[in-house]
Structure formats: structure tokens, C-alpha cells
Scaffold this motif. Structure first.
Motif, PDB file in Angstrom:
ATOM      1  N   GLU A 182       1.623  11.622  -5.211  1.00  0.00           N
ATOM      2  CA  GLU A 182       2.712  10.444  -5.117  1.00  0.00           C
ATOM      3  C   GLU A 182       2.786  10.077  -3.548  1.00  0.00           C
ATOM      4  O   GLU A 182       2.922   8.902  -3.067  1.00  0.00           O
ATOM      5  N   GLY A 183       2.363  11.040  -2.688  1.00  0.00           N
ATOM      6  CA  GLY A 183       2.490  10.764  -1.074  1.00  0.00           C
ATOM      7  C   GLY A 183       3.411  11.182  -0.192  1.00  0.00           C
ATOM      8  O   GLY A 183       3.343  10.618   0.886  1.00  0.00           O
ATOM      9  N   TRP A 184       4.631  11.712  -0.623  1.00  0.00           N
ATOM     10  CA  TRP A 184       5.638  12.110   0.237  1.00  0.00           C
ATOM     11  C   TRP A 184       5.333  13.242   1.159  1.00  0.00           C
ATOM     12  O   TRP A 184       5.799  13.342   2.324  1.00  0.00           O
ATOM     13  N   ARG A 185       4.072  13.843   0.913  1.00  0.00           N
ATOM     14  CA  ARG A 185       3.664  14.932   1.675  1.00  0.00           C
ATOM     15  C   ARG A 185       2.123  15.213   1.826  1.00  0.00           C
ATOM     16  O   ARG A 185       1.488  14.625   0.609  1.00  0.00           O
ATOM     17  N   GLY A 186       1.706  15.538   2.840  1.00  0.00           N
ATOM     18  CA  GLY A 186       0.128  15.488   2.782  1.00  0.00           C
ATOM     19  C   GLY A 186      -0.549  14.381   3.411  1.00  0.00           C
ATOM     20  O   GLY A 186       0.095  13.648   3.676  1.00  0.00           O
ATOM     21  N   VAL A 187      -2.101  14.349   2.664  1.00  0.00           N
ATOM     22  CA  VAL A 187      -2.625  13.217   3.116  1.00  0.00           C
ATOM     23  C   VAL A 187      -2.146  11.730   2.725  1.00  0.00           C
ATOM     24  O   VAL A 187      -2.536  10.902   3.046  1.00  0.00           O
ATOM     25  N   ASN A 188      -1.244  11.982   1.375  1.00  0.00           N
ATOM     26  CA  ASN A 188      -0.602  10.666   1.165  1.00  0.00           C
ATOM     27  C   ASN A 188      -1.443   9.663   0.369  1.00  0.00           C
ATOM     28  O   ASN A 188      -2.519   8.676   1.277  1.00  0.00           O
ATOM     29  N   LEU A 189      -1.488   9.645  -0.862  1.00  0.00           N
ATOM     30  CA  LEU A 189      -2.286   8.547  -1.548  1.00  0.00           C
ATOM     31  C   LEU A 189      -1.846   7.600  -1.937  1.00  0.00           C
ATOM     32  O   LEU A 189      -1.671   6.445  -1.692  1.00  0.00           O
ATOM     33  N   HIS A 190      -0.585   7.564  -3.222  1.00  0.00           N
ATOM     34  CA  HIS A 190      -0.037   6.699  -3.906  1.00  0.00           C
ATOM     35  C   HIS A 190       0.839   5.924  -2.873  1.00  0.00           C
ATOM     36  O   HIS A 190       0.915   4.616  -2.774  1.00  0.00           O
ATOM     37  N   ASN A 191       1.752   6.510  -1.991  1.00  0.00           N
ATOM     38  CA  ASN A 191       2.484   5.549  -1.117  1.00  0.00           C
ATOM     39  C   ASN A 191       1.753   4.880  -0.311  1.00  0.00           C
ATOM     40  O   ASN A 191       2.277   3.730   0.131  1.00  0.00           O
ATOM     41  N   ARG A 192       0.687   5.600   0.299  1.00  0.00           N
ATOM     42  CA  ARG A 192       0.003   4.812   1.237  1.00  0.00           C
ATOM     43  C   ARG A 192      -0.686   3.373   1.002  1.00  0.00           C
ATOM     44  O   ARG A 192      -0.733   2.390   1.562  1.00  0.00           O
ATOM     45  N   VAL A 193      -1.128   3.410  -0.417  1.00  0.00           N
ATOM     46  CA  VAL A 193      -1.873   2.327  -0.881  1.00  0.00           C
ATOM     47  C   VAL A 193      -0.643   1.178  -0.990  1.00  0.00           C
ATOM     48  O   VAL A 193      -1.043  -0.015  -0.996  1.00  0.00           O
ATOM     49  N   HIS A 194       0.635   1.559  -1.435  1.00  0.00           N
ATOM     50  CA  HIS A 194       1.688   0.522  -1.338  1.00  0.00           C
ATOM     51  C   HIS A 194       1.999  -0.255  -0.014  1.00  0.00           C
ATOM     52  O   HIS A 194       1.850  -1.227   0.018  1.00  0.00           O
ATOM     53  N   VAL A 195       1.792   0.681   0.863  1.00  0.00           N
ATOM     54  CA  VAL A 195       2.069   0.275   2.472  1.00  0.00           C
ATOM     55  C   VAL A 195       0.969  -0.557   2.802  1.00  0.00           C
ATOM     56  O   VAL A 195       0.946  -1.623   3.568  1.00  0.00           O
ATOM     57  N   TRP A 196      -0.561  -0.037   2.274  1.00  0.00           N
ATOM     58  CA  TRP A 196      -1.785  -0.829   2.879  1.00  0.00           C
ATOM     59  C   TRP A 196      -1.726  -2.197   2.303  1.00  0.00           C
ATOM     60  O   TRP A 196      -1.912  -3.097   3.129  1.00  0.00           O
ATOM     61  N   VAL A 197      -1.148  -2.299   1.056  1.00  0.00           N
ATOM     62  CA  VAL A 197      -1.108  -3.769   0.478  1.00  0.00           C
ATOM     63  C   VAL A 197       0.014  -4.823   1.209  1.00  0.00           C
ATOM     64  O   VAL A 197      -0.159  -5.755   1.647  1.00  0.00           O
ATOM     65  N   GLY A 198       1.192  -4.080   1.491  1.00  0.00           N
ATOM     66  CA  GLY A 198       2.233  -4.724   2.183  1.00  0.00           C
ATOM     67  C   GLY A 198       2.884  -5.754   1.392  1.00  0.00           C
ATOM     68  O   GLY A 198       2.759  -5.897   0.147  1.00  0.00           O
ATOM     69  N   GLY A 199       3.616  -6.627   1.976  1.00  0.00           N
ATOM     70  CA  GLY A 199       4.453  -7.583   1.273  1.00  0.00           C
ATOM     71  C   GLY A 199       5.267  -7.044   0.452  1.00  0.00           C
ATOM     72  O   GLY A 199       5.842  -5.957   0.442  1.00  0.00           O
ATOM     73  N   GLN A 200       5.619  -7.553  -0.917  1.00  0.00           N
ATOM     74  CA  GLN A 200       6.550  -6.904  -1.983  1.00  0.00           C
ATOM     75  C   GLN A 200       5.737  -5.517  -2.314  1.00  0.00           C
ATOM     76  O   GLN A 200       6.702  -4.670  -2.874  1.00  0.00           O
ATOM     77  N   MET A 201       4.760  -5.244  -2.378  1.00  0.00           N
ATOM     78  CA  MET A 201       4.069  -4.083  -2.674  1.00  0.00           C
ATOM     79  C   MET A 201       4.716  -2.857  -1.799  1.00  0.00           C
ATOM     80  O   MET A 201       4.555  -1.798  -2.382  1.00  0.00           O
ATOM     81  N   GLY A 202       5.179  -3.143  -0.715  1.00  0.00           N
ATOM     82  CA  GLY A 202       5.736  -2.144   0.065  1.00  0.00           C
ATOM     83  C   GLY A 202       7.419  -2.159  -0.134  1.00  0.00           C
ATOM     84  O   GLY A 202       7.905  -1.321   0.357  1.00  0.00           O
ATOM     85  N   THR A 203       7.835  -2.800  -1.366  1.00  0.00           N
ATOM     86  CA  THR A 203       9.266  -2.851  -1.309  1.00  0.00           C
ATOM     87  C   THR A 203       9.660  -2.350  -2.999  1.00  0.00           C
ATOM     88  O   THR A 203       8.720  -1.817  -3.416  1.00  0.00           O
ATOM     89  N   GLY A 204      10.972  -2.115  -2.972  1.00  0.00           N
ATOM     90  CA  GLY A 204      11.321  -1.689  -4.372  1.00  0.00           C
ATOM     91  C   GLY A 204      10.877  -2.457  -5.451  1.00  0.00           C
ATOM     92  O   GLY A 204      10.934  -2.304  -6.701  1.00  0.00           O
ATOM     93  N   VAL A 205      10.396  -3.854  -5.181  1.00  0.00           N
ATOM     94  CA  VAL A 205      10.334  -4.615  -6.337  1.00  0.00           C
ATOM     95  C   VAL A 205       8.750  -4.940  -6.265  1.00  0.00           C
ATOM     96  O   VAL A 205       8.116  -6.059  -6.459  1.00  0.00           O
ATOM     97  N   SER A 206       8.083  -3.649  -6.125  1.00  0.00           N
ATOM     98  CA  SER A 206       6.374  -3.821  -5.820  1.00  0.00           C
ATOM     99  C   SER A 206       5.819  -4.357  -7.158  1.00  0.00           C
ATOM    100  O   SER A 206       4.670  -5.008  -6.991  1.00  0.00           O
ATOM    101  N   PRO A 207       6.307  -4.248  -8.278  1.00  0.00           N
ATOM    102  CA  PRO A 207       5.701  -4.875  -9.395  1.00  0.00           C
ATOM    103  C   PRO A 207       5.553  -6.336  -9.619  1.00  0.00           C
ATOM    104  O   PRO A 207       4.923  -6.951 -10.169  1.00  0.00           O
ATOM    105  N   ASN A 208       6.164  -6.857  -8.300  1.00  0.00           N
ATOM    106  CA  ASN A 208       5.850  -8.498  -8.211  1.00  0.00           C
ATOM    107  C   ASN A 208       4.465  -8.824  -7.939  1.00  0.00           C
ATOM    108  O   ASN A 208       3.945  -9.894  -8.163  1.00  0.00           O
ATOM    109  N   ASP A 209       3.874  -7.847  -7.133  1.00  0.00           N
ATOM    110  CA  ASP A 209       2.338  -8.080  -7.181  1.00  0.00           C
ATOM    111  C   ASP A 209       1.621  -7.496  -8.303  1.00  0.00           C
ATOM    112  O   ASP A 209       1.530  -6.294  -8.553  1.00  0.00           O
ATOM    113  N   PRO A 210       0.623  -8.509  -8.648  1.00  0.00           N
ATOM    114  CA  PRO A 210       0.052  -7.803 -10.204  1.00  0.00           C
ATOM    115  C   PRO A 210      -0.892  -6.715  -9.723  1.00  0.00           C
ATOM    116  O   PRO A 210      -1.220  -5.973 -10.672  1.00  0.00           O
ATOM    117  N   VAL A 211      -1.057  -6.448  -8.484  1.00  0.00           N
ATOM    118  CA  VAL A 211      -1.891  -5.250  -7.920  1.00  0.00           C
ATOM    119  C   VAL A 211      -1.332  -3.899  -8.381  1.00  0.00           C
ATOM    120  O   VAL A 211      -1.733  -2.782  -8.231  1.00  0.00           O
TER     121      VAL A 211
END
Ligand code: CU
Ligand code: CU
Lengths: 275, 127
Positions: A182-211
Motif C-alpha cells: 500500500e505504501g504507508w511504510r518502506g519503499v512505497n509502491l501503491h501510494n507513490r504511483v498515485h502521487v506520480w500521476v498527480g491530478g485527481q489521482m493524488g486525491t480522494g476522488v482518484s478513480p476519476n482518472d481511468p488509470v
């Protein structure tokens, strides 16, 4: 039988059908109900309170069930469609075919982050962001902003090597496979990908981006890969844990499905590669 | 400490101009006291103008949106509530920056302002 493929291997026709099914769900209003549900869980899942969709052991079975429901919605539009997954360890730059105009479109422009090409750009008038947390109603991205890097295969492997599924206190401070994935700890996988995409993907409404769906389909595949590597490692916790979904507790919002029901993905879909 | 001094100055100035003088002054008083990195009483209040936006943070008092999980702490941007949440390790996230924890609510509010690029927060209506 639903076979989830690597997005990089899709044919032009498969991409077109996937995009068209997304646009139809959006047009009919069904798409936005998924965004609303996700945001409701994002805002209510807390480290010291009830937690189901995120920051808890059920992060993985919850998203598996969520994606199955979404995939079934897509298939009600076009029965040939399956969710593709995005292996961001391999397709790791904004030049990937994933972000081409015939698929998801590219990054946003500097001024306002607005995505300008592809089927989800505002100019197409078919992807208005209605479930939103700020005034902007257009899809935004900022791929790799500030030189951020997507996780590497070696980082993924280091997390897949973890034997224990999850550990007390079963939240964002836990050790173990789930929280590192999930990424709250350590090398950070899932969370980091949300942040890398940015825009709505970094927010609570992340499914707005089809990615969102392709990112989570890969996270889901990594869970299957981990199970194959650690066949004797069970889902944890087993029973009697306050605020947390134990193996045989039902999960909101469905209330008729447990993590135990979600451990084996093969009744629902398979992957294009052996796990 | 120049940071706190500047924040205090902004807080007092904003308080004198607006209705929240009590909160701003209380926040400054707390900020002046010696304290551990993560005080048991929660993070200090703040009230400043950042990139042209008024950001405020402090103890929540009967928030009209409800359902926030900042442990009794509330953050607003131009008067609209920013949904915030504190992680088990003391870091913070908001509905705008949900996957990237930061150290303090003020850093969180500033990150949200940068991300918003001038757009207003909208109260989220959950169906
Ligand atoms: Cu999620
Ligand atoms: Cu996610």
C-alpha cells in the motif's frame, strides 16, 4: 472467461473497446457512483477507527471486490472487455504508449494541469469531473512531477519477499506485505504511483482518472504474485480484531463478501501471465 | 523561529481584520511555548495567507461538514473546510493530497493551495 492483460499488450481494437466502455459508463452516470464510493471510504477509513478500504488488511480484498464490480459494469456495456493492468515498473515514463492519444491521453499542461489529448480531455466533452473536491471539472495530471520516479522492479521484489501478510496494529504503521505494498511504510509502491500521476489521482476522488483501474489491477496482480510465492502465508488477522475486517468478516459496502471469499481471483478472472 | 514570528504577525493581522482573532491569538500563544515535536494536545493553530489564499488550522469546533478525522483538528482554505486526517505516525494527509503524508497541518494546507492552483475547494456531498 475474463483475462486481464498487460495494457502494453493490448491491440488497437482492445484499447478502443475499453475506452468506449469507459465513456458509456460515464455517460450513463454509473462511472461516477464508483468515484463516490471510493471517496467515501478514503475519507472514513482511519488508523484508529473503523477501516475497510484503505490503511488496513482489507485494502487488498476490498479493492479486488471493487474492481470486479467495475469490470462487470464494463462488461455489461461490452462483454469482450477486461480490465488491463499497468505494470509501472516496466512502463515507467510519460512516453509510454499508455499515455498516447489513442489510449489514456498524456500529462496535463503546466498552467492548470489540464489533460489536452485523448478521449478524456475536456475538449471531447465526454469526461466531465462531477464528483470532485475542488472547482475544476476537467481531468488533470502531472506525470512524474518534480522528477518523481515510479517504483522499480527490484523495489517490488523486495516487498513481494515479505512473508507476513499484515501485522498489528493493522493500519498505516504496520509492518508486513500489505502495508509495504500500500505504501504507508518502506519503499512505497501503491501510494507513490498515485502521487506520480498527480491530478485527481493524488486525491480522494482518484478513480476519476481511468488509470486508477489499471494501477489497481496491477496492485491486485501483485497480491496474486505474492500468494504464489508464499502459499503458506494466510490473510491476517484471523478473528476478533476491533475496527478491522478479519478473514471471515463481511466488508462494507457490499456486506455479503469477506476477505476469505476474495483470496482466490481465478473464479473471476485470470492474468495473461502465470502468477 | 522567524517562521513562527512571521506566522504570528500574519495571525494577529488577520485576526484584527476578521472574526477569528481569538483563534489566531491562541494559536500564536501555543506556538511560543516550548513543546515536543508531536504534542499530546495536537498541533498548533495557524492562520496565514499563503499564495493569496487564507489558510487556517486549529481545534475543530462543531464543523458543519462533520465526519472529518483530524482528531478534532480542522483546516480551512478561504473558509472552506479541507478534509484532513492524521496518520498513526503523526503525519497528515488531506483529501487533496491523499497519498503523500506531510509533517504538519500547515504543510498540508500549503500543499493543498499549491495543488489547487487557485481553484476553490468545494464541499463534497456524499450520496
Ligand atoms: Cu482506494
Ligand atoms: Cu489506490
Amino acid at each position: 472467461m475474463t483475462v486481464r492483460k498487460n495494457q502494453a499488450a493490448l491491440t488497437a481494437d482492445e484499447k478502443r473497446r475499453f475506452i468506449n466502455a469507459l465513456l458509456e459508463l460515464k455517460r450513463s452516470g454509473r462511472y461516477d457512483t464508483f468515484v463516490t464510493t471510493h471517496n467515501a471510504f478514503i475519507m472514513s477509513d482511519t488508523d484508529n477507527g473503523d477501516r475497510v478500504g484503505h490503511r488496513s488488511p482489507s485494502f487488498l480484498p476490498w479493492h479486488r471486490r471493487f474492481l470486479i464490480e467495475f469490470e462487470q459494469a464494463l462488461q455489461s456495456v461490452d462483454a469482450t472487455v477486461a480490465l488491463p493492468y499497468w505494470d509501472w515498473t516496466a512502463d515507467r515514463t510519460s512516453r509510454s504508449s499508455l499515455w498516447a492519444p489513442d489510449f489514456l491521453g498524456g500529462t496535463g499542461r503546466a498552467r492548470d494541469g489540464q489533460v489536452l489529448d485523448g478521449a478524456f480531455a475536456r475538449s471531447g466533452n465526454r469526461w466531465t469531473i462531477t464528483v470532485r473536491v475542488d472547482g475544476r471539472d476537467y481531468l488533470r495530471r502531472d506525470l512524474g512531477a518534480g522528477g518523481r520516479q515510479l517504483p522499480t522492479r527490484a523495489e517490488v521484489d523486495s516487498v513481494l519477499a515479505m512473508e507476513t501478510y499484515d501485522t498489528a496494529p493493522w493500519n498505516s504503521s504496520s509492518d508486513g506485505f500489505r502495508n509495504h505494498l500500500e505504501g504507508w511504510r518502506g519503499v512505497n509502491l501503491h501510494n507513490r504511483v498515485h502521487v506520480w500521476v498527480g491530478g485527481q489521482m493524488g486525491t480522494g476522488v482518484s478513480p476519476n482518472d481511468p488509470v486508477f483501474w489499471m494501477h489497481h489491477a496491477f496492485i491486485d496482480k501483485l497480491w496474486a504474485d505474492w500468494q504464489a510465492r508464499h502459499p503458506r502465508s494466510p490473510y491476517l488477522p484471523a478473528a476478533g480484531t476491533a475496527n478491522v475486517v478479519d478473514l471471515r468478516d463481511t466488508m462494507r459496502p457490499w456486506n455479503d463478501v469477506t476477505p476469505a471469499d476474495m483470496l482466490d481471483h481465478t473464479p473471476h478472472y485470470t492474468f495473461d501471465t502465470a502468477a | 523561529m522567524s517562521n513562527i514570528t512571521r506566522r504570528r504577525a500574519l495571525g494577529v493581522a488577520a485576526g484584527a481584520a476578521g472574526a477569528a482573532a481569538g483563534i489566531a491569538l491562541a494559536g500564536s500563544a501555543v506556538a511560543d511555548a516550548p513543546r515536543p515535536a508531536v504534542p499530546a494536545a495536537g498541533p498548533t493553530s495557524f492562520d496565514e495567507v499563503y499564495q493569496g489564499r487564507r489558510i487556517k488550522g486549529g481545534p475543530a469546533h462543531g464543523g458543519h461538514h462533520g465526519g472529518h478525522h483530524g482528531g478534532g483538528y480542522s483546516v480551512t482554505i478561504d473558509g472552506e473546510e479541507l478534509h484532513v486526517m492524521q496518520n498513526a505516525d503523526g503525519t497528515w494527509i488531506s483529501v487533496i493530497n491523499h497519498y503523500e503524508p506531510v509533517a504538519t497541518p500547515k504543510a498540508l494546507a500549503r500543499a493543498a493551495v499549491r495543488e489547487l492552483q487557485g481553484a476553490p475547494l468545494v464541499p463534497l456531498t456524499l450520496s
